[in-house]
Structure formats: C-alpha cells, structure tokens
Design a protein around this motif. Structure first.
Motif, PDB file in Angstrom:
ATOM      1  N   GLU A 163       1.067   2.190  -0.134  1.00  0.00           N
ATOM      2  CA  GLU A 163       1.853   0.965  -0.038  1.00  0.00           C
ATOM      3  C   GLU A 163       2.836   1.050   1.120  1.00  0.00           C
ATOM      4  OE1 GLU A 163       3.791  -0.620  -3.391  1.00  0.00           O
ATOM      5  OE2 GLU A 163       2.018  -0.692  -4.654  1.00  0.00           O
ATOM      6  N   ALA A 166       0.962   0.317   4.271  1.00  0.00           N
ATOM      7  CA  ALA A 166       0.677  -1.118   4.377  1.00  0.00           C
ATOM      8  C   ALA A 166       1.930  -1.892   4.744  1.00  0.00           C
ATOM      9  CB  ALA A 166       0.107  -1.622   3.050  1.00  0.00           C
ATOM     10  N   ARG A 167       3.076  -1.475   4.236  1.00  0.00           N
ATOM     11  CA  ARG A 167       4.340  -2.138   4.555  1.00  0.00           C
ATOM     12  C   ARG A 167       4.674  -1.966   6.039  1.00  0.00           C
ATOM     13  NH1 ARG A 167       7.365   0.719   1.701  1.00  0.00           N
ATOM     14  NH2 ARG A 167       6.979  -0.357  -0.273  1.00  0.00           N
ATOM     15  N   ALA A 171       2.109  -5.764   6.008  1.00  0.00           N
ATOM     16  CA  ALA A 171       1.579  -6.461   4.835  1.00  0.00           C
ATOM     17  C   ALA A 171       2.721  -6.870   3.916  1.00  0.00           C
ATOM     18  CB  ALA A 171       0.602  -5.566   4.082  1.00  0.00           C
ATOM     19  N   THR A 173       4.311  -8.376   0.130  1.00  0.00           N
ATOM     20  CA  THR A 173       4.252  -7.843  -1.231  1.00  0.00           C
ATOM     21  C   THR A 173       2.944  -8.199  -1.919  1.00  0.00           C
ATOM     22  OG1 THR A 173       6.666  -8.028  -1.409  1.00  0.00           O
ATOM     23  CG2 THR A 173       5.418  -7.795  -3.457  1.00  0.00           C
ATOM     24  N   ILE A 174       2.546  -9.464  -1.826  1.00  0.00           N
ATOM     25  CA  ILE A 174       1.310  -9.912  -2.480  1.00  0.00           C
ATOM     26  C   ILE A 174       0.092  -9.270  -1.820  1.00  0.00           C
ATOM     27  CG2 ILE A 174      -0.133 -11.906  -3.009  1.00  0.00           C
ATOM     28  CD1 ILE A 174       2.361 -13.594  -3.204  1.00  0.00           C
ATOM     29  N   GLN A 175       0.098  -9.181  -0.506  1.00  0.00           N
ATOM     30  CA  GLN A 175      -1.010  -8.543   0.203  1.00  0.00           C
ATOM     31  C   GLN A 175      -1.147  -7.080  -0.195  1.00  0.00           C
ATOM     32  OE1 GLN A 175       0.196  -9.571   4.290  1.00  0.00           O
ATOM     33  NE2 GLN A 175      -1.788 -10.584   4.520  1.00  0.00           N
ATOM     34  N   ARG A 176      -0.023  -6.383  -0.281  1.00  0.00           N
ATOM     35  CA  ARG A 176      -0.066  -4.963  -0.664  1.00  0.00           C
ATOM     36  C   ARG A 176      -0.621  -4.791  -2.067  1.00  0.00           C
ATOM     37  NH1 ARG A 176       5.237  -4.919   1.404  1.00  0.00           N
ATOM     38  NH2 ARG A 176       6.082  -4.571  -0.695  1.00  0.00           N
ATOM     39  N   ILE A 178      -2.647  -6.909  -3.818  1.00  0.00           N
ATOM     40  CA  ILE A 178      -4.047  -7.332  -3.968  1.00  0.00           C
ATOM     41  C   ILE A 178      -4.998  -6.400  -3.227  1.00  0.00           C
ATOM     42  CG2 ILE A 178      -5.709  -9.158  -3.443  1.00  0.00           C
ATOM     43  CD1 ILE A 178      -3.518 -11.191  -3.911  1.00  0.00           C
ATOM     44  N   HIS A 179      -4.633  -6.024  -1.998  1.00  0.00           N
ATOM     45  CA  HIS A 179      -5.573  -5.298  -1.138  1.00  0.00           C
ATOM     46  C   HIS A 179      -5.368  -3.783  -1.142  1.00  0.00           C
ATOM     47  CE1 HIS A 179      -7.114  -9.067   0.347  1.00  0.00           C
ATOM     48  NE2 HIS A 179      -5.907  -9.441   0.752  1.00  0.00           N
ATOM     49  N   THR A 263     -13.619  -3.423  -1.188  1.00  0.00           N
ATOM     50  CA  THR A 263     -12.452  -3.280  -0.330  1.00  0.00           C
ATOM     51  C   THR A 263     -12.484  -1.988   0.479  1.00  0.00           C
ATOM     52  OG1 THR A 263     -11.222  -2.217  -2.128  1.00  0.00           O
ATOM     53  CG2 THR A 263     -11.016  -4.606  -1.920  1.00  0.00           C
ATOM     54  N   ILE A 268      -6.014  -3.806   7.001  1.00  0.00           N
ATOM     55  CA  ILE A 268      -4.864  -4.712   7.074  1.00  0.00           C
ATOM     56  C   ILE A 268      -4.519  -4.959   8.550  1.00  0.00           C
ATOM     57  CG2 ILE A 268      -2.427  -4.941   6.457  1.00  0.00           C
ATOM     58  CD1 ILE A 268      -2.949  -3.200   4.090  1.00  0.00           C
TER      59      ILE A 268
END
Length: 268
Positions: A163, A166-167, A171, A173-176, A178-179, A263, A268
């Motif tokens: 996470e 991804a941050r 990305a 919050t929702i993207q992190r 879900i994906h 996935t 991302i």
C-alpha cells in the motif's frame, strides 16, 4: 527415498478413505429403503427421501433458501467489519490493543446460552426478536471473532509495504484498496468467508431462541431428523447441507480467488 514415497501414498490413500467412507455411507442411506440388521447392504433402494425433500408442503426448500440468505448476509456483513478491524489490529499499535484482541474472542469464551438469553431480552425491547434481521445480527456474535482473527493474521503477514508503494505512485485510497489490498487479502477473505458461512449455516440454538420458531432454517429441520433415528431423511438433508456448503465455497472461490489472478498484470 522409494520407501518414503510408498509411505506417503499409503498415508494419502488412508486419509482419503477416512474422509470418503462416511460420505459413501451417507449416500447409501439417502437412497436405501429397507436395511435390516445385520445385512451388509440395503435390501431395496428408493427415492422417497428425495421426494419428501422437494415436496413444497414440507418446507425443506424454503428453509434451505432462508438459511442461504442468512448465511450470505452474515458472511457479507462479517467480512465488511473484519477487514478494517483486522487491518487495525494487524498493522497498527495503539493503547489497549491486547485487551481488544481478548474482547474480540469474548463471545467464544462466555457460555453461548447465557449470552443469547441476555441478547434475546434486548432484541425483544428493540423489536428484533422473531425477525430475519434479528437472526442475522445474532449470527454475527459467533462469526466475528473467527473472521477478525483470520484477517488480523492476514494483514500481519502482508504488512503495509505494498500500500505504501501504491501511495507513492499516486494511487488514491479507493484505488489502493481495490487494486492492491483486496487482491492480496483475498485468500484470507476466502478462508474467513467459508468459515463464517458454515458457522451461520449450522446455527441451531441462536436461531431457535432469537427466531422464536418463526424463522425456520435448514438446520432446525435437520437436527430433529437426526435425533428421530430416520436415517434416510437425515442422510438426504445432510447431503443437501454438504452440497450447499460446497456450492457456496465454489462461488466464493470464483468471486475472491479468480479476480486476484486477473490483477496479476495490473500496473498502477
């Protein structure tokens, strides 16, 4: 090496037999007519048990549908609660964390009958007794501890490094979730979901007390048949119980495990 392989195969076959033999007996009972002692095999086979099961007048199909609805609703609600709870206890340190972990397991420590009687009184005051929503809510009590525990260990094993990456890459919050998070925790969700559904699907005492005899689930029909000694009907209902749990397991695998594979090539 050769002997070890032989021992391994013997162990596998022995375990397979131990698991398959009771199921085979159950299948024979479900189709057997007269089976007097000490005959090794039944004298006749019949479909009367299955005809009784599918007869709408007996309410078996309706009770099965009720149990599936309750189990699916309990599973969904429990997982929704368990994800943030498991993440909080698995990744973060906060005052009283040890006490919270113990409190989460409290429903499994306190005698169920004592807890249910107190809950029943409060549910009557709130107008939730003898209703479907009341049964769904009371099923959360024995299921949440297991689910939260599984998700806590899942997050502890994963950590937050994915996470964080991804941050950094931008990305949201929702993207992190879900994906990244959801695909990674899908094995834990799968294990927790199956366990929660089976626990809810098997509940008898909680359903009987809170449902007040108005919410008839499949287990409430199965237990009296087992106690009555009617092996044919008990076997039929038991097989339906097993198949229902198996179908739900396959559906959960399709929903939670397969999306993870999709996935694998996501960037991302």
């Amino acid at each position: 090496m050769f002997k070890r392989e032989i021992y391994r195969k013997i162990l596998i076959y022995a375990l397979t037999f131990l698991f398959a033999f009771p199921l085979l007996i159950l299948i024979l009972w479900a189709f057997s007519g007269q089976w007097p002692w000490p005959n090794l095999f039944a004298e006749s086979f019949t479909l009367e048990g299955w005809k009784y099961f599918i007869d709408p007048a007996n309410g078996a199909l309706e009770s099965l549908a009720t149990s599936v609805i309750i189990g699916a609703a309990v599973t969904f609600i429990t997982l929704v609660i368990s994800i943030p709870a498991g993440k909080a206890m698995g990744l973060y340190n906060f005052p009283g964390k040890g006490a919270v972990k113990i409190l989460v397991l409290a429903p499994l420590i306190v005698p169920p009958l004592a807890v249910t009687m107190g809950i029943h009184i409060n549910f009557m005051l709130l107008g939730l007794a003898d209703k479907l929503i009341g049964v769904i809510l009371v099923h959360l009590i024995p299921t949440l501890p297991y689910s939260i525990r599984i998700m806590t260990h899942t997050f502890e094993g994963l950590g937050d490094k994915f996470e964080a990456q991804a941050r950094v890459l931008g990305a949201g919050t929702i993207q992190r979730f879900i994906h990244v998070t959801l695909p990674l925790i899908s094995p834990g969700l799968f294990s927790a979901g199956i366990l929660v559904f089976i626990i809810s699907f098997s509940q008898y005492l909680l359903t009987f007390l809170i449902g007040g005899g108005r919410i008839i689930t499949f287990t409430m029909l199965l237990f009296p048949l087992v106690n009555s000694g009617d092996r044919m009907l008990a076997a039929v209902y038991s097989l339906v119980f097993i198949v229902s749990a198996l179908i739900f397991t396959l559906l959960m695998e399709r929903v939670l495990v397969n999306p993870k594979q999709k996935t694998d090539h996501f960037y991302i």
